[in-house]
Write an enzyme that holds these catalytic residues in place. Structure first.
Site, PDB file in Angstrom:
ATOM      1  N   SER A 157     -59.305 -40.879 -27.117  1.00  0.00           N
ATOM      2  CA  SER A 157     -59.595 -39.987 -25.989  1.00  0.00           C
ATOM      3  C   SER A 157     -60.720 -38.989 -26.239  1.00  0.00           C
ATOM      4  O   SER A 157     -61.100 -38.256 -25.325  1.00  0.00           O
ATOM      5  CB  SER A 157     -58.329 -39.240 -25.563  1.00  0.00           C
ATOM      6  OG  SER A 157     -57.485 -40.093 -24.813  1.00  0.00           O
ATOM      7  N   LYS A 211     -61.855 -31.558 -28.090  1.00  0.00           N
ATOM      8  CA  LYS A 211     -61.173 -32.700 -27.467  1.00  0.00           C
ATOM      9  C   LYS A 211     -60.413 -33.471 -28.531  1.00  0.00           C
ATOM     10  O   LYS A 211     -60.937 -33.771 -29.603  1.00  0.00           O
ATOM     11  CB  LYS A 211     -62.182 -33.633 -26.792  1.00  0.00           C
ATOM     12  CG  LYS A 211     -61.504 -34.771 -26.034  1.00  0.00           C
ATOM     13  CD  LYS A 211     -60.758 -34.246 -24.820  1.00  0.00           C
ATOM     14  CE  LYS A 211     -59.738 -35.250 -24.274  1.00  0.00           C
ATOM     15  NZ  LYS A 211     -58.478 -35.299 -25.065  1.00  0.00           N
ATOM     16  N   THR A 212     -59.169 -33.766 -28.206  1.00  0.00           N
ATOM     17  CA  THR A 212     -58.314 -34.563 -29.085  1.00  0.00           C
ATOM     18  C   THR A 212     -58.467 -36.045 -28.773  1.00  0.00           C
ATOM     19  O   THR A 212     -58.949 -36.434 -27.712  1.00  0.00           O
ATOM     20  CB  THR A 212     -56.836 -34.173 -28.902  1.00  0.00           C
ATOM     21  OG1 THR A 212     -56.506 -34.288 -27.505  1.00  0.00           O
ATOM     22  CG2 THR A 212     -56.570 -32.764 -29.382  1.00  0.00           C
ATOM     23  N   GLY A 213     -57.996 -36.857 -29.707  1.00  0.00           N
ATOM     24  CA  GLY A 213     -57.927 -38.303 -29.503  1.00  0.00           C
ATOM     25  C   GLY A 213     -56.859 -38.872 -30.415  1.00  0.00           C
ATOM     26  O   GLY A 213     -56.704 -38.429 -31.556  1.00  0.00           O
TER      27      GLY A 213
END
Length: 268
Positions: A80, A218-220
């Protein structure tokens, strides 16, 4: 008499030196605090439970600290974290109008409760709503998506895994070093997108603000992999960062925040 004159001159010089030290020391201390020496960062303690890598780059002079250089140069699925370039491309080609553009929930129950409602581009970034960005990717289409992924030289540029799947444990791969490069270029607004598009995406990436800092991130997460990528503005300086671990995105984010706090780039 000559010796007395020399002594007097010496005393004057000593007093002047003391005065200069007294006047300058606060600014020197602030300069030292602001001028973080990334080469001396020690982060081993934060990776005792995870195999991973951490990158911190000072934007002004490109000084870079890397923990675990070997992993930093390996490519992984962006998961993501690809929502950032996806949003840039979607806005640029008109697949969405702005950060308030709504996509309506299809009624399918998904594993994360907050996903089960209508979302905007901004809220879908904040809560990492996969279905929203998959729908936007379909609206962008394969041809335009491939064109822009190549324009920004994003990782291996391979979107063959399907227009709404290629970044999710599929064909697209990017290394942590490449992520740091991309985040730095985004911060400096040197990407080939309209300025208003870049500013919109930066705005919806904001995750925390303090008196003297703003954190963008932003995470993923997927297939046992956790990312947290972004940049932080602190006083008059900025740093891009990337954490990539065998673990969850929550773990990656917590490791990042702990390191930033340790080195006084954000508040406890």
């Amino acid at each position: 008499m000559k010796k007395l004159k020399n002594l007097a001159v010496l005393l004057v010089l000593i007093c002047a030196a003391v005065l200069i030290t007294y006047v300058q020391s606060p600014s020197e201390a602030n300069a030292a605090k602001d001028n973080l020496n990334v080469k001396k960062l020690e982060v081993d303690e934060f990776f005792s439970d995870h195999d991973g890598t951490f990158i911190l780059r000072e934007m002004k002079n490109n000084r870079t600290f890397i923990y675990n250089n070997e992993r930093a140069n390996q490519r992984f699925a962006p998961q993501s974290t690809f929502k950032v370039p996806n949003a840039l491309i979607g806005l640029q080609v008109g697949a969405v109008k702005d950060e308030y553009d709504i996509k309506y929930w299809d009624g399918e129950e998904r594993e994360i409760p907050i996903w089960n409602q209508d979302h905007t581009l901004g809220s879908a970034m904040r809560y990492s709503v996969v279905w929203y960005y998959q729908a936007m990717a379909r609206d962008i289409g394969e041809d335009r998506m491939e064109e822009w992924v190549q324009k920004i030289s994003y990782g291996n540029q391979d979107i063959s895994g399907g227009i709404d799947q290629f970044w999710l444990s599929s064909s697209l791969k990017i290394s942590p070093i490449e992520q740091a490069d991309f985040m730095g270029t985004l911060y400096k607004e040197n990407l080939p997108f309209d300025k208003n598009v870049i500013k919109t995406v930066k705005r919806i990436m904001i995750q925390a603000e303090g008196d003297d800092y703003t954190l963008y991130g932003k995470t993923g997460q997927g297939s046992g992999l956790g990312w947290y990528v972004g940049f932080i503005e602190k006083d008059n300086r900025a740093y891009s960062f990337v954490t990539n671990i065998d673990g969850t995105s929550t773990d990656a984010k917590n490791i990042t925040l702990d390191i930033l706090k340790k080195y006084q780039l954000m508040e406890e």
